[in-house]
Motif scaffolding. Structure first.
Motif, mmCIF file in Angstrom:
data_model
loop_
_atom_site.group_PDB
_atom_site.id
_atom_site.type_symbol
_atom_site.label_atom_id
_atom_site.label_comp_id
_atom_site.label_asym_id
_atom_site.label_seq_id
_atom_site.Cartn_x
_atom_site.Cartn_y
_atom_site.Cartn_z
ATOM 1 N N VAL A 174 0.851 -1.190 0.000
ATOM 2 C CA VAL A 174 0.000 0.000 0.000
ATOM 3 C C VAL A 174 0.887 1.240 0.000
ATOM 4 O O VAL A 174 1.812 1.351 0.810
ATOM 5 N N ILE A 175 0.608 2.156 -0.914
ATOM 6 C CA ILE A 175 1.371 3.403 -1.027
ATOM 7 C C ILE A 175 0.406 4.565 -0.846
ATOM 8 O O ILE A 175 -0.522 4.743 -1.639
ATOM 9 N N ILE A 176 0.612 5.332 0.231
ATOM 10 C CA ILE A 176 -0.265 6.461 0.541
ATOM 11 C C ILE A 176 0.474 7.758 0.242
ATOM 12 O O ILE A 176 1.580 7.988 0.748
ATOM 13 N N ARG A 177 -0.129 8.594 -0.582
ATOM 14 C CA ARG A 177 0.469 9.883 -0.916
ATOM 15 C C ARG A 177 -0.410 11.018 -0.405
ATOM 16 O O ARG A 177 -1.562 10.804 0.002
ATOM 17 N N ILE A 178 0.140 12.231 -0.459
ATOM 18 C CA ILE A 178 -0.475 13.368 0.223
ATOM 19 C C ILE A 178 -0.720 14.536 -0.728
ATOM 20 O O ILE A 178 0.182 14.941 -1.478
ATOM 21 N N ASN A 179 -1.932 15.058 -0.680
ATOM 22 C CA ASN A 179 -2.302 16.260 -1.431
ATOM 23 C C ASN A 179 -1.875 16.171 -2.893
ATOM 24 O O ASN A 179 -2.090 15.145 -3.528
ATOM 25 N N ASP A 180 -1.255 17.217 -3.405
ATOM 26 C CA ASP A 180 -0.898 17.240 -4.827
ATOM 27 C C ASP A 180 0.588 16.976 -5.055
ATOM 28 O O ASP A 180 1.189 17.485 -6.012
ATOM 29 N N GLY A 181 1.187 16.182 -4.163
ATOM 30 C CA GLY A 181 2.573 15.765 -4.392
ATOM 31 C C GLY A 181 2.653 14.944 -5.667
ATOM 32 O O GLY A 181 2.091 13.848 -5.730
ATOM 33 N N PRO A 182 3.331 15.434 -6.711
ATOM 34 C CA PRO A 182 3.287 14.786 -8.017
ATOM 35 C C PRO A 182 4.118 13.507 -8.114
ATOM 36 O O PRO A 182 5.110 13.340 -7.407
ATOM 37 N N VAL A 183 3.673 12.640 -8.967
ATOM 38 C CA VAL A 183 4.426 11.454 -9.355
ATOM 39 C C VAL A 183 5.041 11.700 -10.730
ATOM 40 O O VAL A 183 6.214 11.407 -10.963
ATOM 41 N N ARG A 184 4.224 12.255 -11.602
ATOM 42 C CA ARG A 184 4.656 12.524 -12.984
ATOM 43 C C ARG A 184 5.863 13.467 -13.006
ATOM 44 O O ARG A 184 5.819 14.574 -12.503
ATOM 45 N N GLY A 185 6.957 12.964 -13.572
ATOM 46 C CA GLY A 185 8.178 13.750 -13.666
ATOM 47 C C GLY A 185 9.145 13.518 -12.514
ATOM 48 O O GLY A 185 10.281 13.989 -12.540
ATOM 49 N N TYR A 186 8.684 12.763 -11.488
ATOM 50 C CA TYR A 186 9.530 12.520 -10.304
ATOM 51 C C TYR A 186 9.593 11.028 -9.978
ATOM 52 O O TYR A 186 9.877 10.652 -8.838
ATOM 53 N N GLU A 187 9.330 10.212 -10.970
ATOM 54 C CA GLU A 187 9.216 8.765 -10.752
ATOM 55 C C GLU A 187 10.464 8.148 -10.130
ATOM 56 O O GLU A 187 10.369 7.242 -9.295
ATOM 57 N N GLU A 188 11.643 8.616 -10.507
ATOM 58 C CA GLU A 188 12.881 8.018 -10.005
ATOM 59 C C GLU A 188 13.014 8.177 -8.490
ATOM 60 O O GLU A 188 13.544 7.299 -7.804
ATOM 61 N N ASP A 189 12.499 9.270 -7.956
ATOM 62 C CA ASP A 189 12.629 9.538 -6.528
ATOM 63 C C ASP A 189 11.418 9.098 -5.711
ATOM 64 O O ASP A 189 11.554 8.747 -4.534
ATOM 65 N N VAL A 190 10.221 9.126 -6.313
ATOM 66 C CA VAL A 190 9.009 8.861 -5.516
ATOM 67 C C VAL A 190 8.197 7.666 -6.002
ATOM 68 O O VAL A 190 7.182 7.315 -5.392
ATOM 69 N N GLY A 191 8.611 7.018 -7.083
ATOM 70 C CA GLY A 191 7.886 5.859 -7.578
ATOM 71 C C GLY A 191 6.753 6.220 -8.525
ATOM 72 O O GLY A 191 6.552 7.399 -8.878
ATOM 73 N N THR A 192 6.008 5.219 -8.921
ATOM 74 C CA THR A 192 4.936 5.419 -9.905
ATOM 75 C C THR A 192 3.563 5.020 -9.384
ATOM 76 O O THR A 192 2.547 5.527 -9.854
ATOM 77 N N ARG A 193 3.513 4.104 -8.412
ATOM 78 C CA ARG A 193 2.240 3.574 -7.942
ATOM 79 C C ARG A 193 1.652 4.426 -6.808
ATOM 80 O O ARG A 193 2.388 5.005 -6.013
ATOM 81 N N THR A 194 0.331 4.461 -6.766
ATOM 82 C CA THR A 194 -0.376 5.124 -5.664
ATOM 83 C C THR A 194 -1.600 4.291 -5.323
ATOM 84 O O THR A 194 -2.422 4.006 -6.196
ATOM 85 N N THR A 195 -1.713 3.888 -4.064
ATOM 86 C CA THR A 195 -2.911 3.171 -3.612
ATOM 87 C C THR A 195 -3.961 4.171 -3.148
ATOM 88 O O THR A 195 -5.104 4.142 -3.599
ATOM 89 N N PHE A 196 -3.552 5.055 -2.251
ATOM 90 C CA PHE A 196 -4.451 6.088 -1.735
ATOM 91 C C PHE A 196 -3.766 7.455 -1.817
ATOM 92 O O PHE A 196 -2.562 7.554 -1.589
ATOM 93 N N ARG A 197 -4.567 8.470 -2.113
ATOM 94 C CA ARG A 197 -4.065 9.845 -2.057
ATOM 95 C C ARG A 197 -5.061 10.661 -1.248
ATOM 96 O O ARG A 197 -6.221 10.816 -1.636
ATOM 97 N N ILE A 198 -4.611 11.172 -0.100
ATOM 98 C CA ILE A 198 -5.467 11.995 0.751
ATOM 99 C C ILE A 198 -5.401 13.443 0.294
ATOM 100 O O ILE A 198 -4.306 13.977 0.064
ATOM 101 N N PHE A 199 -6.554 14.068 0.167
ATOM 102 C CA PHE A 199 -6.597 15.445 -0.321
ATOM 103 C C PHE A 199 -7.688 16.224 0.388
ATOM 104 O O PHE A 199 -8.501 15.686 1.127
ATOM 105 N N TYR A 200 -7.709 17.521 0.187
ATOM 106 C CA TYR A 200 -8.824 18.380 0.578
ATOM 107 C C TYR A 200 -9.152 19.253 -0.638
ATOM 108 O O TYR A 200 -8.391 19.249 -1.624
ATOM 109 N N PRO A 201 -10.261 19.980 -0.650
ATOM 110 C CA PRO A 201 -10.692 20.666 -1.879
ATOM 111 C C PRO A 201 -9.663 21.604 -2.485
ATOM 112 O O PRO A 201 -9.637 21.791 -3.706
#
Length: 330
Positions: free
Chosen positions: A140-167
Motif C-alpha cells: 500500500v502506497i499512501i500519498r499526500i495532497n498534490d505531491g506529483p508522481v509525474r516527472g519525479y518517478e525516479e525519486d518517488v515511484g509510480t504507484r499510488t494506492t491512496f491519495r489523501i486530499f482536501y478541496p
C-alpha cells in the motif's frame, strides 16, 4: 383588500420557503442512496510494532451511507462538530456520499492480511534519493495532497494506492490521474462535503468558504473517491499529537497536517508502516520545502493552523521506538 391578499400570498410563499429549507436539510429520503459495500477488515496473526498507539480496534476509516449515523453514534462523532466529528453535518455527508459508488477499503481480490505500507510525504529530502523502485514494492502506497508522481518517478515511484486530499489540494490536470489509485477526501468543514457533492453533480461550487480557491472539477471517477471518517483525524489530533480539546480564544486551533492524518490512517489499515519524505531542515528558511516546486521552508514556519513542533516530536518518537521505519532518516 388587495394589500391584505398580497400580504397573505407573500406570507404563504415565505412559510413554504422556510418549511422547504427545513425539510430539505433534515430529510435525506430524496437522495439516491447507494448501499455501499464495506470491505472486510482482514486481521493479521501478529501484532504490529505500533500496537500501543491503537486506541480503537476494527476501525473502518471511510464513511459509508448505510451505517453513517450508527457509526457516528458509536464513535461519538455525532456529539462533535467538524473537523473531528459529524454533528450538524450528517446531511452534508449523505449529500456527498449520494454521488459516490463505494466505500470499499481494498478490492475483494486483495486477500493480503498483513499489509506492508509506506506513507510518502512531500519533503525535499526525497530529492535525489532514487527511492522510486523501492517505494513501488510496498503493498500500500499512501500519498499526500498534490505531491506529483509525474516527472519525479525516479525519486518517488509510480504507484499510488491512496491519495489523501482536501478541496484546495486536489489534482485537476487529467495527466496526473492514476486510474488505479483511490482519492480520499479529508473533511475539515461541512463546505468540503458540499463542495464534493456540487462538483460531482456538475454544478459550479461556492468558493467563498475556502482558504484558497478549491478545484472546480475532479479528474477522479466517483467509484475511486472515498470520504475519510473524521474519527481518523480526531485520533491524529488527540491521540497522536496530544492536542488539547479546546484552545484559548486568543489562539487559533491547531489541526494535524495531511501527512500526520495519512500516517494515522496507515496505522489502522496496515501491519507495518514505513515513511519517506517526512524530514525537514528547519534551520534553512530559504531551503526547499517540497521535492517539487519552489516553496521554501519559511512557509511552514508561518503556519497558524499546524503545530509543526508537536508533529516533529511525534515523528521522532515513533521512529526511535521503531514503530515505523523512516527511509529518509539519516
Amino acid at each position: 383588500m388587495r394589500r391584505y391578499l398580497l400580504f397573505i400570498i407573500l406570507s404563504c410563499i415565505f412559510l413554504y420557503f422556510v418549511l422547504h429549507c427545513i425539510l430539505w436539510r433534515e430529510n435525506i429520503s430524496w437522495l439516491r442512496v447507494i448501499e455501499m459495500k464495506r470491505s472486510p477488515v482482514l486481521t493479521c496473526s501478529s501484532k504490529p510494532a505500533f500496537e500501543s498507539l491503537l486506541s480503537y480496534r476494527g476501525l473502518y476509516p471511510f464513511m459509508c451511507t448505510s451505517d453513517l449515523k450508527t457509526i457516528a453514534t458509536l464513535h461519538e462523532s455525532d456529539k462533535i462538530a467538524l473537523p473531528y466529528g459529524l454533528k450538524r453535518s450528517v446531511h452534508h455527508a449523505h449529500l456527498a456520499l449520494s454521488k459516490l459508488q463505494s466505500c470499499e477499503l481494498f478490492p475483494e481480490s486483495d486477500k493480503t492480511p498483513c499489509k506492508k505500507c509506506i506513507v510518502v510525504g512531500n519533503g525535499a529530502v526525497l530529492k535525489n534519493k532514487t527511492l522510486g523502485k523501492q517505494i513501488d514494492c510496498y503493498d500500500v502506497i499512501i500519498r499526500i495532497n498534490d505531491g506529483p508522481v509525474r516527472g519525479y518517478e525516479e525519486d518517488v515511484g509510480t504507484r499510488t494506492t491512496f491519495r489523501i486530499f482536501y478541496p484546495e489540494s486536489v489534482f485537476t490536470d487529467p495527466a496526473d490521474n492514476d486510474p488505479d489509485s483511490v482519492a480520499i477526501l479529508a473533511v475539515f468543514k461541512s463546505h468540503d462535503l458540499k463542495w464534493l457533492w456540487e462538483v460531482l453533480a456538475g454544478m459550479i461550487p461556492e468558493v467563498d468558504h475556502f482558504w484558497k480557491k478549491p478545484a472546480l472539477n475532479l479528474i477522479y471517477k466517483p467509484e475511486k473517491i472515498r470520504i475519510l471518517h473524521p474519527i481518523i483525524t480526531r485520533i491524529a489530533a488527540f491521540n497522536m499529537l496530544h492536542f488539547p480539546t479546546t484552545f484559548p480564544k486568543t489562539e487559533k486551533p491547531k489541526h494535524p497536517t495531511t501527512g500526520i492524518i495519512a500516517i494515522t490512517l496507515a496505522f489502522y489499515i496496515c501491519h507495518e508502516v514505513h515513511l519517506a519524505g517526512f524530514k525537514y531542515n528547519f534551520t534553512d528558511k530559504n531551503g526547499p520545502l517540497h521535492y517539487y516546486g519552489n516553496t521554501t521552508m519559511s512557509m511552514m514556519s508561518k503556519s497558524e493552523y499546524h503545530n509543526i513542533t508537536a508533529e516533529q516530536i511525534f515523528l521522532k518518537n515513533i521512529t526511535e521506538k521503531k514503530f515505523v521505519i523512516n527511509l529518509t532518516e539519516d
